[in-house]
Motif scaffolding. Structure first.
Motif, PDB file in Angstrom:
ATOM      1  N   ASN A  14     -16.082 -24.970  -9.643  1.00  0.00           N
ATOM      2  CA  ASN A  14     -16.354 -26.541  -9.361  1.00  0.00           C
ATOM      3  C   ASN A  14     -14.904 -27.200  -9.732  1.00  0.00           C
ATOM      4  OD1 ASN A  14     -19.017 -27.033 -10.908  1.00  0.00           O
ATOM      5  ND2 ASN A  14     -18.641 -24.840 -12.046  1.00  0.00           N
ATOM      6  N   ALA A  15     -14.119 -26.715  -9.546  1.00  0.00           N
ATOM      7  CA  ALA A  15     -12.605 -27.786  -9.492  1.00  0.00           C
ATOM      8  C   ALA A  15     -12.857 -27.744  -8.012  1.00  0.00           C
ATOM      9  CB  ALA A  15     -11.453 -26.994 -10.015  1.00  0.00           C
ATOM     10  N   ALA A  16     -12.978 -27.279  -6.904  1.00  0.00           N
ATOM     11  CA  ALA A  16     -13.063 -27.332  -5.483  1.00  0.00           C
ATOM     12  C   ALA A  16     -13.711 -28.590  -5.643  1.00  0.00           C
ATOM     13  CB  ALA A  16     -13.243 -26.620  -5.087  1.00  0.00           C
ATOM     14  N   LYS A  17     -15.127 -28.491  -6.207  1.00  0.00           N
ATOM     15  CA  LYS A  17     -16.475 -29.472  -5.585  1.00  0.00           C
ATOM     16  C   LYS A  17     -15.902 -30.884  -5.964  1.00  0.00           C
ATOM     17  CE  LYS A  17     -19.996 -27.468  -3.738  1.00  0.00           C
ATOM     18  NZ  LYS A  17     -20.117 -27.639  -1.870  1.00  0.00           N
ATOM     19  N   ILE A  18     -15.215 -30.878  -7.081  1.00  0.00           N
ATOM     20  CA  ILE A  18     -14.695 -32.133  -7.733  1.00  0.00           C
ATOM     21  C   ILE A  18     -13.570 -32.882  -6.625  1.00  0.00           C
ATOM     22  CG2 ILE A  18     -13.561 -32.868 -10.165  1.00  0.00           C
ATOM     23  CD1 ILE A  18     -14.618 -30.951 -11.990  1.00  0.00           C
ATOM     24  N   ILE A  19     -12.613 -32.057  -6.717  1.00  0.00           N
ATOM     25  CA  ILE A  19     -11.498 -33.053  -5.981  1.00  0.00           C
ATOM     26  C   ILE A  19     -11.453 -33.362  -4.758  1.00  0.00           C
ATOM     27  CG2 ILE A  19      -9.346 -32.307  -4.576  1.00  0.00           C
ATOM     28  CD1 ILE A  19      -9.088 -29.711  -7.102  1.00  0.00           C
ATOM     29  N   GLU A  20     -13.040 -32.321  -4.223  1.00  0.00           N
ATOM     30  CA  GLU A  20     -13.575 -33.047  -2.857  1.00  0.00           C
ATOM     31  C   GLU A  20     -14.413 -34.189  -2.698  1.00  0.00           C
ATOM     32  OE1 GLU A  20     -15.764 -29.079  -1.431  1.00  0.00           O
ATOM     33  OE2 GLU A  20     -13.578 -28.154  -0.886  1.00  0.00           O
ATOM     34  N   HIS A  21     -15.031 -34.091  -3.850  1.00  0.00           N
ATOM     35  CA  HIS A  21     -16.185 -35.131  -3.879  1.00  0.00           C
ATOM     36  C   HIS A  21     -14.957 -36.799  -4.326  1.00  0.00           C
ATOM     37  CE1 HIS A  21     -18.850 -37.579  -5.772  1.00  0.00           C
ATOM     38  NE2 HIS A  21     -18.055 -37.928  -6.630  1.00  0.00           N
ATOM     39  N   PHE A  22     -13.530 -35.976  -4.784  1.00  0.00           N
ATOM     40  CA  PHE A  22     -13.138 -37.543  -5.166  1.00  0.00           C
ATOM     41  C   PHE A  22     -11.959 -38.143  -3.598  1.00  0.00           C
ATOM     42  CE2 PHE A  22     -14.466 -37.021  -8.973  1.00  0.00           C
ATOM     43  CZ  PHE A  22     -14.522 -38.689  -9.643  1.00  0.00           C
ATOM     44  N   LYS A  23     -11.802 -37.087  -2.983  1.00  0.00           N
ATOM     45  CA  LYS A  23     -11.331 -36.979  -1.676  1.00  0.00           C
ATOM     46  C   LYS A  23     -10.556 -38.157  -0.845  1.00  0.00           C
ATOM     47  CE  LYS A  23     -12.608 -34.712   1.901  1.00  0.00           C
ATOM     48  NZ  LYS A  23     -13.914 -33.424   2.416  1.00  0.00           N
ATOM     49  N   LEU A  24     -11.854 -39.455  -1.101  1.00  0.00           N
ATOM     50  CA  LEU A  24     -11.790 -40.439   0.080  1.00  0.00           C
ATOM     51  C   LEU A  24     -10.927 -41.719  -1.382  1.00  0.00           C
ATOM     52  CD1 LEU A  24     -14.847 -40.662   2.493  1.00  0.00           C
ATOM     53  CD2 LEU A  24     -11.876 -40.147   2.809  1.00  0.00           C
ATOM     54  N   GLN A  25     -10.716 -41.935  -2.943  1.00  0.00           N
ATOM     55  CA  GLN A  25     -10.651 -42.097  -3.304  1.00  0.00           C
ATOM     56  C   GLN A  25      -9.801 -42.464  -3.565  1.00  0.00           C
ATOM     57  OE1 GLN A  25     -13.975 -42.777  -7.221  1.00  0.00           O
ATOM     58  NE2 GLN A  25     -15.404 -41.720  -5.666  1.00  0.00           N
ATOM     59  N   LYS A  26      -8.497 -43.307  -3.182  1.00  0.00           N
ATOM     60  CA  LYS A  26      -7.008 -42.928  -2.576  1.00  0.00           C
ATOM     61  C   LYS A  26      -6.695 -43.354  -4.440  1.00  0.00           C
ATOM     62  CE  LYS A  26      -6.979 -41.625   1.228  1.00  0.00           C
ATOM     63  NZ  LYS A  26      -7.601 -40.185   0.776  1.00  0.00           N
ATOM     64  N   ASP A  27      -7.559 -43.620  -5.282  1.00  0.00           N
ATOM     65  CA  ASP A  27      -6.311 -44.050  -6.399  1.00  0.00           C
ATOM     66  C   ASP A  27      -6.749 -42.885  -7.729  1.00  0.00           C
ATOM     67  OD1 ASP A  27      -8.959 -44.678  -7.119  1.00  0.00           O
ATOM     68  OD2 ASP A  27      -8.955 -45.658  -8.670  1.00  0.00           O
ATOM     69  N   ILE A  28      -7.672 -41.870  -7.437  1.00  0.00           N
ATOM     70  CA  ILE A  28      -7.350 -40.865  -8.264  1.00  0.00           C
ATOM     71  C   ILE A  28      -6.417 -39.634  -7.528  1.00  0.00           C
ATOM     72  CG2 ILE A  28      -8.808 -39.078  -8.614  1.00  0.00           C
ATOM     73  CD1 ILE A  28      -9.431 -41.743  -9.277  1.00  0.00           C
ATOM     74  N   SER A  29      -5.400 -38.940  -8.852  1.00  0.00           N
ATOM     75  CA  SER A  29      -5.145 -37.708  -8.237  1.00  0.00           C
ATOM     76  C   SER A  29      -5.274 -36.791  -9.406  1.00  0.00           C
ATOM     77  CB  SER A  29      -3.415 -38.545  -8.607  1.00  0.00           C
ATOM     78  OG  SER A  29      -2.527 -37.592  -8.624  1.00  0.00           O
ATOM     79  N   PHE A  30      -5.040 -35.528  -8.175  1.00  0.00           N
ATOM     80  CA  PHE A  30      -5.594 -34.429  -9.238  1.00  0.00           C
ATOM     81  C   PHE A  30      -4.014 -33.332  -9.722  1.00  0.00           C
ATOM     82  CE2 PHE A  30      -9.353 -35.475  -7.579  1.00  0.00           C
ATOM     83  CZ  PHE A  30     -10.378 -35.038  -8.969  1.00  0.00           C
ATOM     84  N   VAL A  31      -4.485 -32.160 -10.767  1.00  0.00           N
ATOM     85  CA  VAL A  31      -3.298 -31.464 -11.176  1.00  0.00           C
ATOM     86  C   VAL A  31      -4.446 -30.155 -11.698  1.00  0.00           C
ATOM     87  CG1 VAL A  31      -2.236 -32.273 -12.916  1.00  0.00           C
ATOM     88  CG2 VAL A  31      -0.480 -30.681 -11.768  1.00  0.00           C
ATOM     89  N   VAL A  32      -3.972 -29.263 -11.630  1.00  0.00           N
ATOM     90  CA  VAL A  32      -4.570 -28.305 -11.714  1.00  0.00           C
ATOM     91  C   VAL A  32      -3.974 -26.790 -12.545  1.00  0.00           C
ATOM     92  CG1 VAL A  32      -5.607 -25.893 -10.781  1.00  0.00           C
ATOM     93  CG2 VAL A  32      -6.415 -28.164  -9.922  1.00  0.00           C
ATOM     94  N   LEU A  33      -4.625 -27.040 -13.506  1.00  0.00           N
ATOM     95  CA  LEU A  33      -3.548 -25.930 -15.068  1.00  0.00           C
ATOM     96  C   LEU A  33      -4.757 -24.926 -15.354  1.00  0.00           C
ATOM     97  CD1 LEU A  33      -3.151 -29.562 -15.932  1.00  0.00           C
ATOM     98  CD2 LEU A  33      -1.239 -28.000 -17.320  1.00  0.00           C
ATOM     99  N   SER A  34      -3.807 -24.015 -14.721  1.00  0.00           N
ATOM    100  CA  SER A  34      -3.999 -22.431 -14.536  1.00  0.00           C
ATOM    101  C   SER A  34      -2.773 -21.355 -15.756  1.00  0.00           C
ATOM    102  CB  SER A  34      -4.153 -21.640 -14.001  1.00  0.00           C
ATOM    103  OG  SER A  34      -4.917 -20.290 -14.088  1.00  0.00           O
ATOM    104  N   ASN A  35      -4.087 -20.870 -16.617  1.00  0.00           N
ATOM    105  CA  ASN A  35      -3.355 -19.847 -17.797  1.00  0.00           C
ATOM    106  C   ASN A  35      -3.287 -18.466 -17.076  1.00  0.00           C
ATOM    107  OD1 ASN A  35      -6.922 -19.359 -17.873  1.00  0.00           O
ATOM    108  ND2 ASN A  35      -5.662 -18.321 -18.838  1.00  0.00           N
TER     109      ASN A  35
END
Ligand code: GRF
Length: 200
Positions: A14-35
């Motif tokens: 799901n994380a990957a799908k979300i990141i890929e979905h926003f790939k072309l929206q340059k005003d969005i930035s992600f950070v992934v946190l994991s335990n």
């Protein structure tokens, strides 16, 4: 910029799908946190060029390091995508209505502690339900109890097993989670624009 933190403990599809979905929206930035330092989501995030942070239990529950990290990144939205731990109240308070989760069943049924992953699908099949689905909801201090934002159903046939149901549910999640997050992002964009106009 709109900063999104994705919390994930495992596979991370799901994380990957979300990141890929926003790939072309340059005003969005992600950070992934994991335990979980060994979680596949970390590999996926790195391949997608997204920053990753791993934290330990006491950094989430005892110290405020996770909270401070999120604040230092000026996070606008927290997305839980297969995150296995309860979100502590310091985060719920600091990000009111800004934490969203996806659950692989039709809440309020099949939610709560222990109801995750295949446990959910096994219980649904054992109870001979004729339908299941996905629930996207806001997060509060209790497992799976926040306000429901979106649900989508899927039919269960007599041939379905926990495994086939899991596949159906994952397909729904991959389709809808990015779209619902897009709606939340749109709302954040609007609010940010209004803030800027008010300041002028
Ligand atoms: C999903 O089924 C989601 O509903 C649940 O955890 C699972 C995560 O799957 N919260 P993945 O790691 O995104 O593949």
């Amino acid at each position: 910029m709109i900063q999104i933190a994705i919390f994930a403990s495992g596979n991370g599809s799901n994380a990957a799908k979300i990141i890929e979905h926003f790939k072309l929206q340059k005003d969005i930035s992600f950070v992934v946190l994991s335990n979980n330092a060994n979680a596949f989501v970390i590999e996926r995030a790195k391949r997608l060029g997204v920053e990753v942070a791993v934290f330990e239990k006491n950094e989430l529950y005892k110290k405020e390091s996770v909270l401070h990290f999120l604040q230092s990144k000026e996070i606008d939205l927290i997305v839980l995508a297969g995150f296995m731990w309860l979100i502590p109240s310091n985060l719920v308070t600091a990000f009111p209505n800004k934490i969203v989760n996806i659950h692989p069943a039709l809440l309020p049924k099949y939610g709560g502690k222990g109801m995750y992953g295949d446990n959910v699908h096994r219980a649904v099949i054992e109870n001979k339900e004729t339908q299941s689905g996905i629930t996207i909801h806001l997060v509060n201090e209790k497992y799976d109890e926040g306000q429901i934002v979106f649900q989508e159903k899927v039919k269960i046939t007599p041939k379905d097993t926990a495994e086939t149901l899991a596949h159906k549910i994952h397909a729904l999640e991959h389709l809808y989670y990015p779209l619902i997050i897009e709606e939340l992002v749109e709302e954040i964009r609007k609010n940010k624009k209004e803030e800027i106009t008010e300041e002028e």
